[in-house]
Design a protein around this motif. Sequence first.
Motif, PDB file in Angstrom:
ATOM      1  N   CYS A  52       0.801  -1.228   0.000  1.00 27.00           N
ATOM      2  CA  CYS A  52       0.000   0.000   0.000  1.00 27.00           C
ATOM      3  C   CYS A  52       0.835   1.280   0.000  1.00 27.00           C
ATOM      4  O   CYS A  52       0.281   2.369  -0.072  1.00 27.00           O
ATOM      5  CB  CYS A  52      -0.935   0.017   1.210  1.00 27.00           C
ATOM      6  N   GLY A  53       2.142   1.179   0.131  1.00 22.32           N
ATOM      7  CA  GLY A  53       2.967   2.382   0.037  1.00 22.32           C
ATOM      8  C   GLY A  53       3.358   2.995   1.367  1.00 22.32           C
ATOM      9  O   GLY A  53       3.904   4.094   1.407  1.00 22.32           O
ATOM     10  N   ILE A  54       3.085   2.300   2.470  1.00 24.00           N
ATOM     11  CA  ILE A  54       3.399   2.860   3.775  1.00 24.00           C
ATOM     12  C   ILE A  54       4.798   2.464   4.215  1.00 24.00           C
ATOM     13  O   ILE A  54       5.460   3.178   4.948  1.00 24.00           O
ATOM     14  CB  ILE A  54       2.349   2.400   4.803  1.00 24.00           C
ATOM     15  N   PHE A  73       2.861   4.748  -8.896  1.00 22.54           N
ATOM     16  CA  PHE A  73       2.151   4.640  -7.607  1.00 22.54           C
ATOM     17  C   PHE A  73       0.733   5.186  -7.648  1.00 22.54           C
ATOM     18  O   PHE A  73      -0.148   4.707  -6.950  1.00 22.54           O
ATOM     19  CB  PHE A  73       2.952   5.324  -6.498  1.00 22.54           C
ATOM     20  N   ARG A  74       0.510   6.198  -8.479  1.00 27.12           N
ATOM     21  CA  ARG A  74      -0.828   6.793  -8.499  1.00 27.12           C
ATOM     22  C   ARG A  74      -1.881   5.786  -8.941  1.00 27.12           C
ATOM     23  O   ARG A  74      -2.903   5.592  -8.281  1.00 27.12           O
ATOM     24  CB  ARG A  74      -0.868   7.975  -9.459  1.00 27.12           C
ATOM     25  N   ARG A  77      -2.123   2.862  -6.302  1.00 28.99           N
ATOM     26  CA  ARG A  77      -2.782   3.163  -5.022  1.00 28.99           C
ATOM     27  C   ARG A  77      -4.256   3.527  -5.188  1.00 28.99           C
ATOM     28  O   ARG A  77      -5.054   3.308  -4.282  1.00 28.99           O
ATOM     29  CB  ARG A  77      -2.060   4.321  -4.324  1.00 28.99           C
ATOM     30  N   ALA A  78      -4.588   4.126  -6.337  1.00 24.73           N
ATOM     31  CA  ALA A  78      -5.983   4.522  -6.539  1.00 24.73           C
ATOM     32  C   ALA A  78      -6.902   3.306  -6.499  1.00 24.73           C
ATOM     33  O   ALA A  78      -8.090   3.428  -6.227  1.00 24.73           O
ATOM     34  CB  ALA A  78      -6.133   5.264  -7.862  1.00 24.73           C
TER      35      ALA A  78
ATOM     36  N   TYR B  90      -1.089   7.218   7.901  1.00 28.14           N
ATOM     37  CA  TYR B  90      -1.141   6.026   7.030  1.00 28.14           C
ATOM     38  C   TYR B  90      -1.960   6.307   5.775  1.00 28.14           C
ATOM     39  O   TYR B  90      -1.654   5.847   4.689  1.00 28.14           O
ATOM     40  CB  TYR B  90      -1.748   4.833   7.791  1.00 28.14           C
ATOM     41  N   LEU B  93      -0.108   8.477   3.267  1.00 29.80           N
ATOM     42  CA  LEU B  93       0.971   7.725   2.610  1.00 29.80           C
ATOM     43  C   LEU B  93       0.445   6.681   1.627  1.00 29.80           C
ATOM     44  O   LEU B  93       1.129   6.334   0.674  1.00 29.80           O
ATOM     45  CB  LEU B  93       1.848   7.036   3.665  1.00 29.80           C
ATOM     46  N   SER B  94      -0.762   6.186   1.890  1.00 24.52           N
ATOM     47  CA  SER B  94      -1.291   5.137   1.011  1.00 24.52           C
ATOM     48  C   SER B  94      -2.175   5.707  -0.095  1.00 24.52           C
ATOM     49  O   SER B  94      -2.695   4.967  -0.915  1.00 24.52           O
ATOM     50  CB  SER B  94      -2.079   4.111   1.826  1.00 24.52           C
ATOM     51  N   ALA B  95      -2.342   7.022  -0.102  1.00 29.02           N
ATOM     52  CA  ALA B  95      -3.216   7.642  -1.106  1.00 29.02           C
ATOM     53  C   ALA B  95      -2.434   7.942  -2.389  1.00 29.02           C
ATOM     54  O   ALA B  95      -1.214   8.076  -2.354  1.00 29.02           O
ATOM     55  CB  ALA B  95      -3.807   8.936  -0.547  1.00 29.02           C
ATOM     56  N   PRO B  96      -3.146   8.042  -3.503  1.00 29.67           N
ATOM     57  CA  PRO B  96      -2.456   8.357  -4.759  1.00 29.67           C
ATOM     58  C   PRO B  96      -2.107   9.843  -4.845  1.00 29.67           C
ATOM     59  O   PRO B  96      -2.583  10.550  -5.719  1.00 29.67           O
ATOM     60  CB  PRO B  96      -3.479   7.952  -5.832  1.00 29.67           C
ATOM     61  N   VAL B  97      -1.301  10.289  -3.907  1.00 32.34           N
ATOM     62  CA  VAL B  97      -0.871  11.694  -3.935  1.00 32.34           C
ATOM     63  C   VAL B  97       0.651  11.732  -3.966  1.00 32.34           C
ATOM     64  O   VAL B  97       1.317  10.902  -3.365  1.00 32.34           O
ATOM     65  CB  VAL B  97      -1.356  12.486  -2.691  1.00 32.34           C
ATOM     66  N   LEU B 251       9.188   9.006   7.847  1.00 25.30           N
ATOM     67  CA  LEU B 251       7.806   8.819   7.413  1.00 25.30           C
ATOM     68  C   LEU B 251       7.560   7.346   7.146  1.00 25.30           C
ATOM     69  O   LEU B 251       6.582   6.771   7.581  1.00 25.30           O
ATOM     70  CB  LEU B 251       7.522   9.625   6.145  1.00 25.30           C
ATOM     71  N   LYS B 252       8.487   6.748   6.385  1.00 23.02           N
ATOM     72  CA  LYS B 252       8.360   5.324   6.078  1.00 23.02           C
ATOM     73  C   LYS B 252       9.598   4.652   6.639  1.00 23.02           C
ATOM     74  O   LYS B 252      10.703   5.113   6.379  1.00 23.02           O
ATOM     75  CB  LYS B 252       8.343   5.119   4.571  1.00 23.02           C
ATOM     76  N   ASN B 253       9.395   3.552   7.366  1.00 28.16           N
ATOM     77  CA  ASN B 253      10.605   2.933   7.919  1.00 28.16           C
ATOM     78  C   ASN B 253      11.106   1.826   7.015  1.00 28.16           C
ATOM     79  O   ASN B 253      10.381   1.063   6.465  1.00 28.16           O
ATOM     80  CB  ASN B 253      10.329   2.383   9.312  1.00 28.16           C
TER      81      ASN B 253
END
Lengths: 307, 253
Positions: A52-54, A73-74, A77-78, B90, B93-97, B251-253
């Motif tokens: 998920c990108g975290i 990633f866009r 993740r979308a 979270y 960070l997990s959003a498409p931004v 931010l991310k480990n």
Amino acid sequence: MSSVISVSNLSKVYGSGFKALNNINLDIKRGEIFALLGPNGAGKTTLIGTICGIVNPTSGSVTVGGHDIISDFRAARAMIGLVPQELHTDSFETVWNTVSFSRGLFGKPKNPAHIEKVLKDLSLWDKKDSQIITLSGGMKRRVMIAKALSHEPQILFLDEPTAGVDVELRKGMWEVVRTLQQAGVTIILTTHYIEEAEEMADRIGVITKGEIILVEDKAGLMQQLGKKRLTLQLQHKVDAIPPALAPYNLHLADGGREITYDYDTKGERTGITSLLSDLRNAGIRISDLDTEQSSLEDIFVSLVRKS
Amino acid sequence: MNWRAIQAIYLFEMARTWRTLLQSIVSPVVSTSLYFVVFGAAIGSRITEVEGVSYGTFIVPGLVMLSVLTQSIANASFGIYFPKFVGTIYEILSAPVSYFEIVVGYVGAAATKSIILGLIILATAGLFVPLHIHHPWWMLTFLVLTAVTFSLFGFIIGIWADGFEKLQMIPMLVVTPLTFLGGSFYSVNMLPSGWRTITLLNPVVYLISGFRWSFYEIADVSVALSLGMTLGFLAACMAMVWWIFRTGYRLKN
Ligand SMILES: Nc1ncnc2c1ncn2[C@@H]1O[C@H](COP(=O)(O)OP(=O)(O)OP(=O)(O)O)[C@@H](O)[C@H]1O
Ligand SMILES: [Mg+2]
């Protein structure tokens, strides 16, 4: 079925030097419900976080719907809605605002009708104007699910979605998950309630110590690894198992009125025929018998213990 | 560009501002008034004029800058620290931004708030002393640049901080002294020459000087230098933020 998530050679070493994921390879099929099982600290949350990108992966790659999670990633993740394991909420926001915020964050235009539907499906509609801080733990968890569903994801990650949710609502949640699956959403969930995986999942993966040790259709898994227990009710009570029957590893139960025999359904022969004749030779008569399939929980426990 | 995400973050942060509207406006208005009572009345009665303007008038740009600086840092650092602290990060960070969009949302909101605040303080000051702004557009330019730069700086602090102490530390130990010694309440020309040289190492001097020039056309250093230093600091902060996101630092480990 085509795979919607493809994880290849994924490893994660945390800053502390701890290797939480070790060369993971995993494909999630489009439209399935996949249950990821594993003991505490196995790496379930780390795996989900990486997809998920975290969490930044250390090596390996992941594609979601064909999109690389880093270079594209866009698009990747979308597609994803994530319900994390921990309850992270904006205490002072209202339910409605926080769920609408998620939709905007994922770049979707406003759609109050959809948000209303999500809140109603999760029995949160009457709480829509409440501040999150005033909700119970189970309600907060459902708010987090609502946030994940707010942007109509094609893939939903549920990291222990039903922890701390009461039985009735848990059933309600399963209902929601099934409806989502019917609508074509792929669902990946982790859980410590084995009966949940048994009830919900199409496929099951088991992870321990950062390694996937098994991925299998649920039905196949149950059959392949399933142990069965044969219970024999005796006409006359016996005090001990005759020594001649020792190789069968039998157990006495019900004060000597029952004998139980565990066998492997995947074995070439179950040994039941010879057991029955040996019993007769030993002079033990049977009045009734019964077999019982072992649960996924038993399978899981034995797997994890072995690794 | 995920404009909706920027909008969502921006409005979310602004909503936090409106929730605490009273304290975010009342406290600077009260403290500005106190500055005028204390500095304007007490000191101003001895120093009647600085470089041709009355002392009360002279300190207005410095006062505005003081609040804009500290508020920008406080808003932006808290804005990003808080989601990190409670874990709601979270979702971002997990959003498409992209990182750029995250920064625009958070820093934009923090800067907006401190600009509004700066203007409110300016209006409050107008109640105490006559104000004349020679170059309103330059005034706004300096205000916006400073607000954005220090919101970025605050954003960096918010990401770096892993506890509330650290969140307070830089503003307390570094920024507040620098602003007080940055010529808010005096002209650098009033200092003995040794101190002057040291003072010129303080970046805040350039911000205040440029800002004051837009009001009264009096400056400690040249306007071009002020603008250059402001832009330089802005660029430094942007580079830092870029590095943070590139590496996932804290931010991310
Ligand atoms: N930020 C971190 N830094 C260092 N180690 C971490 C970090 N997060 C997790 N770990 C370690 O990585 C391992 C896997 O953790 P993870 O949270 O993925 O497990 P999990 O399977 O989700 O467990 P649980 O069932 O308890 O949720 C654990 O040993 C954990 O201590
Ligand atoms: Mg976990």
